[in-house]
Design an enzyme around this catalytic site. Structure first.
Site, PDB file in Angstrom:
ATOM      1  N   ALA A  76       1.074  -1.354   0.397  1.00 47.51           N
ATOM      2  CA  ALA A  76       0.043  -0.110  -0.060  1.00 47.51           C
ATOM      3  C   ALA A  76       1.035   1.048  -0.174  1.00 47.51           C
ATOM      4  O   ALA A  76       0.848   2.750  -0.047  1.00 47.51           O
ATOM      5  CB  ALA A  76      -0.962   0.031   1.276  1.00 47.51           C
ATOM      6  N   THR A  77       1.845   1.358   0.343  1.00 43.12           N
ATOM      7  CA  THR A  77       2.811   2.513   0.219  1.00 43.12           C
ATOM      8  C   THR A  77       3.352   2.918  -0.943  1.00 43.12           C
ATOM      9  O   THR A  77       3.267   3.498  -1.074  1.00 43.12           O
ATOM     10  CB  THR A  77       4.255   2.217   1.849  1.00 43.12           C
ATOM     11  N   ASN A 144      -5.972   3.229  11.146  1.00 41.83           N
ATOM     12  CA  ASN A 144      -5.161   1.454  11.468  1.00 41.83           C
ATOM     13  C   ASN A 144      -4.917   1.698  12.721  1.00 41.83           C
ATOM     14  O   ASN A 144      -4.342   0.448  13.188  1.00 41.83           O
ATOM     15  CB  ASN A 144      -4.029   2.216  10.358  1.00 41.83           C
ATOM     16  N   GLN A 172      -7.350  -1.499   6.069  1.00 38.86           N
ATOM     17  CA  GLN A 172      -7.139  -1.672   6.601  1.00 38.86           C
ATOM     18  C   GLN A 172      -9.786  -1.627   6.641  1.00 38.86           C
ATOM     19  O   GLN A 172      -9.802  -2.917   7.398  1.00 38.86           O
ATOM     20  CB  GLN A 172      -8.039  -0.913   7.884  1.00 38.86           C
ATOM     21  N   HIS A 191      -1.250  -8.031   3.211  1.00 43.30           N
ATOM     22  CA  HIS A 191      -1.242  -8.606   4.358  1.00 43.30           C
ATOM     23  C   HIS A 191      -2.134  -8.559   5.313  1.00 43.30           C
ATOM     24  O   HIS A 191      -1.284  -8.600   6.462  1.00 43.30           O
ATOM     25  CB  HIS A 191       0.582  -8.685   4.800  1.00 43.30           C
ATOM     26  N   THR A 227       9.452  -7.503 -11.989  1.00 45.44           N
ATOM     27  CA  THR A 227       9.012  -8.412 -12.552  1.00 45.44           C
ATOM     28  C   THR A 227       7.210  -9.079 -11.351  1.00 45.44           C
ATOM     29  O   THR A 227       8.291  -8.631  -9.916  1.00 45.44           O
ATOM     30  CB  THR A 227      10.018  -9.782 -12.314  1.00 45.44           C
ATOM     31  N   CYS A 309       4.069   1.038  12.168  1.00 47.88           N
ATOM     32  CA  CYS A 309       5.157   2.047  11.512  1.00 47.88           C
ATOM     33  C   CYS A 309       5.774   3.207  11.639  1.00 47.88           C
ATOM     34  O   CYS A 309       6.427   3.405  11.895  1.00 47.88           O
ATOM     35  CB  CYS A 309       4.461   2.642   9.931  1.00 47.88           C
TER      36      CYS A 309
END
Length: 363
Positions: A76-77, A144, A172, A191, A227, A309
């Site tokens: 997501a970042t 979050n 979330q 994740h 890739t 984070c």
């Protein structure tokens, strides 16, 4: 408390669903099966890998609104950075509750930025004034740290009325709530919904122009070079499909766990709205609590003080500060994150241990 560790940090990450692992294994195998093939190669093995990627793309897309495309990213970042830094726009407005991936990317883009305040309930006012000439509005679906569910539908409507695009960090919320239908750009990651780490997606509404964040071989229709991993894509897809199938069952399960936790931790104060929140997230505070000591005394419980984070900085939570908590109140707070595989016995054991450890501190 000693014994089997109890994991209550599902906002930081979730365990890999068995179904996701099984979907990944064929693409992690050795040379006999050719599962390791590059999905961008034109030979038979490459085409098989590419087909697995496209199947996964359809599974992920099923979690998101119709009328858009899914671009696979590393997480997501990256997706948020691509949304914020690769499209033409004017000033950016983001909520005071946004993840650092939004705040720092917006500030690094060189555009004028504006912060939209949040109330003591941890919600952005859906009628909050938007800056004149705003080009992009970014508000997350579920916070979050405190779990509050934002009024993204109305905020997207107002962004469009102002001539702006609407970006939603749905990390979330994806696979747990209905998607933000009126968003133009949505970032998610595997994740946080029982998929593998290292893969996420940016959903882009049809007609919205977006450019690449980095130069390379032009994969993902020229929008995200590099890739792709068929294994990560397959795991993401399987996790997304499972989340969609279990969305109601998961919600009911987590609601029951949250009610149990609140009954045991009844004297703790919840941070943010009591009602407009995701039940898998409880952010609570207790006056006088020493969090480092609590963490040490309850070392068999995985819980946190806020965003993984931003942990270890020593500064009080930016989100808790934004909703009006004093630094000492923010430092008296903990976050409990329940998940699909958390059971009632674990929640009861953990919450009773946390309450006993807090009482031992004299608070």
């Amino acid at each position: 408390m000693t014994g089997k560790p109890i994991y209550l940090d599902h906002q930081a990450t979730t365990p890999l669903a068995p179904e996701a692992l099984q979907a990944m294994l064929p693409w992690l195998s050795g040379p006999e099966s050719m599962g390791f093939a590059n999905p961008h190669s034109m030979h038979r093995a490459g085409r098989a890998a590419a087909a697995a990627v496209e199947h996964a793309r359809e599974q992920v897309a099923a979690l998101l609104p119709k009328g858009g495309r899914v671009i696979f990213t590393s997480g997501a970042t990256e997706a948020l950075n691509q949304a914020l830094r690769s499209i033409p726009r004017g000033p950016i407005a983001y909520s005071a509750l946004e993840h650092s991936a939004v705040v720092n990317a917006a500030m690094a883009g060189g555009e004028e930025v504006h912060e939209l305040p949040a109330g003591a309930d941890g919600l952005v006012d859906p009628e909050v004034p938007l800056p004149e000439g705003v080009g992009l509005v970014a508000v997350m679906q579920v916070n979050n740290e405190i779990g509050t569910i934002q009024p993204v539908e109305r905020l997207a409507e107002r962004a469009h009325a102002a001539g702006a695009l609407f970006l939603c960090d749905a990390v979330q919320g994806a696979g747990k709530l209905a998607p933000p239908e009126d968003a133009d750009l949505i970032a998610i990651t595997a994740h946080k919904l029982y998929g593998p780490k290292g893969i996420g997606a940016l959903w882009v509404r049809d007609g919205v122009k977006i450019g690449p964040l980095m130069a390379g071989g032009g994969q993902e229709s020229g929008l995200r070079s590099g890739t792709l991993s068929p294994a990560l894509c397959a795991g993401f897809g399987a996790a997304a499909a499972l989340a969609q199938a279990r969305i109601e069952a998961d919600f009911q399960h987590l609601s029951g766990l949250a009610s149990l936790a609140r009954s045991i931790l009844a004297r703790w104060t919840i941070n943010g709205s009591e009602t407009s929140r995701w039940p898998g997230n409880l952010n609570l505070r207790l006056a006088g609590l020493n969090f480092p000591r609590l963490l040490s005394d309850c070392r068999d419980i995985a819980f946190s003080a806020g965003s993984a984070c931003g942990s270890g900085t020593g500064a009080p939570s930016r989100v808790l500060t934004a909703i009006g908590l004093e630094p000492v109140e923010a430092r008296n707070s903990i976050r409990l994150g329940f998940g699909r595989y958390t059971n009632h016995e674990e929640v009861e054991t953990a919450c009773r241990a946390l309450e006993a450890a807090a009482a031992a501190q004299g608070v």
